[in-house]
Design a protein around this motif. Structure first.
Motif, short mmCIF file in Angstrom:
data_model
loop_
_atom_site.label_atom_id
_atom_site.label_comp_id
_atom_site.label_asym_id
_atom_site.label_seq_id
_atom_site.Cartn_x
_atom_site.Cartn_y
_atom_site.Cartn_z
N THR A 168 -4.46 -17.83 45.08
CA THR A 168 -5.24 -16.28 45.77
C THR A 168 -5.87 -16.65 46.20
O THR A 168 -6.77 -17.65 46.63
CB THR A 168 -5.84 -15.74 43.67
OG1 THR A 168 -6.53 -17.11 43.39
CG2 THR A 168 -5.13 -15.20 42.74
N ALA A 169 -6.17 -15.29 47.17
CA ALA A 169 -7.31 -15.50 48.12
C ALA A 169 -8.46 -16.11 48.11
O ALA A 169 -9.19 -16.31 46.47
CB ALA A 169 -7.30 -13.86 48.88
N THR A 170 -9.26 -16.81 48.88
CA THR A 170 -10.64 -17.15 48.84
C THR A 170 -11.90 -16.51 49.34
O THR A 170 -11.75 -15.79 50.30
CB THR A 170 -10.57 -18.52 50.02
OG1 THR A 170 -9.39 -19.56 49.90
CG2 THR A 170 -12.52 -19.02 50.26
N ASN A 171 -12.42 -15.79 48.07
CA ASN A 171 -12.89 -14.45 48.44
C ASN A 171 -13.92 -14.55 47.58
O ASN A 171 -14.16 -15.19 46.68
CB ASN A 171 -12.47 -13.14 48.25
CG ASN A 171 -11.70 -12.47 47.87
OD1 ASN A 171 -12.38 -12.44 46.22
ND2 ASN A 171 -10.28 -12.17 47.89
N ARG A 172 -15.56 -13.87 47.78
CA ARG A 172 -16.96 -13.99 46.74
C ARG A 172 -16.23 -13.34 44.91
O ARG A 172 -16.72 -13.86 43.74
CB ARG A 172 -17.58 -13.82 47.39
CG ARG A 172 -18.68 -14.10 47.75
CD ARG A 172 -20.14 -13.20 48.86
NE ARG A 172 -20.16 -14.12 49.67
CZ ARG A 172 -20.33 -13.83 50.48
NH1 ARG A 172 -19.53 -12.84 51.56
NH2 ARG A 172 -20.97 -13.85 52.06
N SER A 173 -15.25 -12.68 44.93
CA SER A 173 -14.29 -12.15 43.87
C SER A 173 -13.50 -13.07 43.10
O SER A 173 -13.65 -12.81 41.43
CB SER A 173 -14.08 -10.51 44.05
OG SER A 173 -13.26 -10.86 45.10
N ASN A 174 -13.48 -13.76 44.15
CA ASN A 174 -12.76 -14.94 43.27
C ASN A 174 -12.84 -16.33 42.81
O ASN A 174 -12.75 -17.06 42.33
CB ASN A 174 -10.86 -15.18 43.52
CG ASN A 174 -10.15 -14.17 43.31
OD1 ASN A 174 -10.17 -13.63 42.74
ND2 ASN A 174 -9.19 -14.53 45.06
N CYS A 175 -14.69 -16.33 43.28
CA CYS A 175 -15.33 -17.73 42.84
C CYS A 175 -15.32 -17.16 41.13
O CYS A 175 -16.55 -16.43 41.37
CB CYS A 175 -16.42 -17.98 43.84
SG CYS A 175 -15.25 -18.12 45.70
N HIS A 176 -15.55 -18.63 41.23
CA HIS A 176 -16.59 -18.50 39.32
C HIS A 176 -17.40 -18.94 39.29
O HIS A 176 -18.08 -19.36 41.05
CB HIS A 176 -15.72 -19.48 38.67
CG HIS A 176 -14.18 -20.07 38.74
ND1 HIS A 176 -13.53 -19.76 37.27
CD2 HIS A 176 -12.79 -19.52 39.39
CE1 HIS A 176 -12.19 -20.01 37.36
NE2 HIS A 176 -11.93 -19.95 38.87
N PRO A 177 -18.16 -19.56 38.88
CA PRO A 177 -18.79 -18.43 37.36
C PRO A 177 -18.10 -16.91 37.52
O PRO A 177 -18.69 -16.63 38.47
CB PRO A 177 -19.67 -19.00 36.40
CG PRO A 177 -20.37 -19.02 37.49
CD PRO A 177 -19.64 -19.41 38.62
N PHE A 178 -17.39 -15.82 36.21
CA PHE A 178 -17.65 -15.04 36.19
C PHE A 178 -18.39 -14.55 35.14
O PHE A 178 -18.69 -15.77 34.37
CB PHE A 178 -16.05 -14.73 35.95
CG PHE A 178 -15.27 -14.79 36.81
CD1 PHE A 178 -14.99 -14.13 37.78
CD2 PHE A 178 -14.58 -16.29 36.08
CE1 PHE A 178 -14.00 -14.18 38.90
CE2 PHE A 178 -13.28 -16.74 37.16
CZ PHE A 178 -13.43 -15.77 38.58
N GLY A 179 -18.51 -13.59 34.57
CA GLY A 179 -19.62 -13.18 33.53
C GLY A 179 -19.60 -11.72 33.10
O GLY A 179 -19.50 -10.99 34.05
N TYR A 180 -19.82 -11.49 31.81
CA TYR A 180 -19.66 -10.05 30.93
C TYR A 180 -21.18 -10.16 30.51
O TYR A 180 -21.39 -11.20 28.98
CB TYR A 180 -18.65 -10.28 30.46
CG TYR A 180 -18.39 -8.88 29.65
CD1 TYR A 180 -18.15 -7.50 30.21
CD2 TYR A 180 -18.83 -9.42 28.53
CE1 TYR A 180 -18.05 -6.80 29.54
CE2 TYR A 180 -18.78 -7.89 27.32
CZ TYR A 180 -18.35 -6.49 28.35
OH TYR A 180 -18.10 -5.31 27.25
N LYS A 181 -21.74 -8.74 30.46
CA LYS A 181 -23.37 -9.27 29.62
C LYS A 181 -23.93 -10.43 29.65
O LYS A 181 -24.39 -11.13 30.86
CB LYS A 181 -22.71 -8.56 28.46
CG LYS A 181 -22.20 -7.89 28.00
CD LYS A 181 -22.08 -6.74 27.10
CE LYS A 181 -21.63 -5.12 26.49
NZ LYS A 181 -20.92 -5.01 25.14
#
Length: 261
Positions: free
Chosen positions: A92-105
């Motif tokens: 997948t592409a190298t962009n900020r939305s694909n960088c970890h970590p991910f969050g929810y609440k």
């Protein structure tokens, strides 16, 4: 394969773990020792907890070793629980939305590994995410899908069950499509109080996961932070470590072990 580390303990400046260790995560991004991919240059990310209920984030597409903003932030941010991740893309592409970590609440999640033949399953996996969660999907990675499926499967109420149910869900879908490429999954989640780290693969080659207890903190990650590896325990494949109050307890994931036996 990506490299990551997580810390829980007394509040410290992030630079003490990210830069100042003999085999720090920044060093690993240039010269990983426990991975076929030695350079992780497809972006990086931080997630940390402070006085607020929800964690803070910093994501960037530059290699971690070349970002002066990361050095400055790490020198000034203090936290008693934080995640850090350096990325080697699996397609997948190298962009900020694909960088970890991910969050929810109040939750953080990061991952090393991949779903075998992900592009074949991507359409079906996306449709397993409930409508109320789908707008939380910012990027295109399999990692983010896994995390949102865990939320959908009850992560906030029963993390251990949500983790097992989600991995089983993906394995069943792979079996239906006759996919033989392995599902490799070494990951960690936190709600700001506890951490849950998983080392799993549908073959015999789960990505590495090490843990070490210190006097006032605990560190868990893809590789030891020193080259000697003294005192670092390798989490067994097919197991999960639950970390709370700077201590960890390891337990098997029997249902998953049965599915991959």
């Amino acid at each position: 394969m990506c490299r990551w580390m997580a810390y829980q303990g007394d509040s410290v400046y992030l630079e003490s773990l990210l830069f100042e260790q003999e085999h720090s995560l920044i060093h690993q991004s240039l010269s990983a020792k426990k991975s076929e991919v030695t350079v992780n240059a497809d972006g990086f990310g931080l997630g940390w907890y402070d006085e607020r209920d929800e964690p803070g984030f910093y994501h960037e597409i530059l290699p971690a070793w070349s970002d002066c903003n990361l050095k400055s932030l790490a020198k000034h941010i203090k936290s008693g629980l934080f995640f850090a991740h350096v990325r080697a893309s699996t397609g997948t592409a190298t962009n900020r939305s694909n960088c970890h970590p991910f969050g929810y609440k109040n939750w953080l999640f990061m991952h090393n590994g991949q779903i075998g033949d992900y592009e074949t399953l991507r359409w079906q996996l996306d449709r397993l995410i409930p409508e109320y969660l789908y707008n939380e999907r910012r990027g295109a990675t399999d990692s983010e899908v896994i995390f949102l499926l865990m939320v959908a499967n009850g992560l906030e109420k029963n993390p251990e069950k949500a983790i097992s149910d989600t991995i089983s869900q993906i394995l069943n879908l792979m079996a239906q499509r006759n996919i033989t490429e392995p599902f490799r999954f070494t990951a960690i989640l936190s709600n700001g109080t506890e951490m849950f780290a998983i080392r799993f693969s549908s073959d015999d080659h789960a990505p590495s996961l090490y843990c070490k207890e210190f006097e006032k903190h605990i560190v868990i990650g893809s590789e030891p932070l020193d080259l000697s590896s003294d005192g670092w325990a390798l989490i067994p494949q097919g197991h999960m470590a639950r970390i709370k109050n700077n201590k960890y307890q390891v337990e098997a994931l029997p249902n998953l072990m049965k599915m991959t036996a």
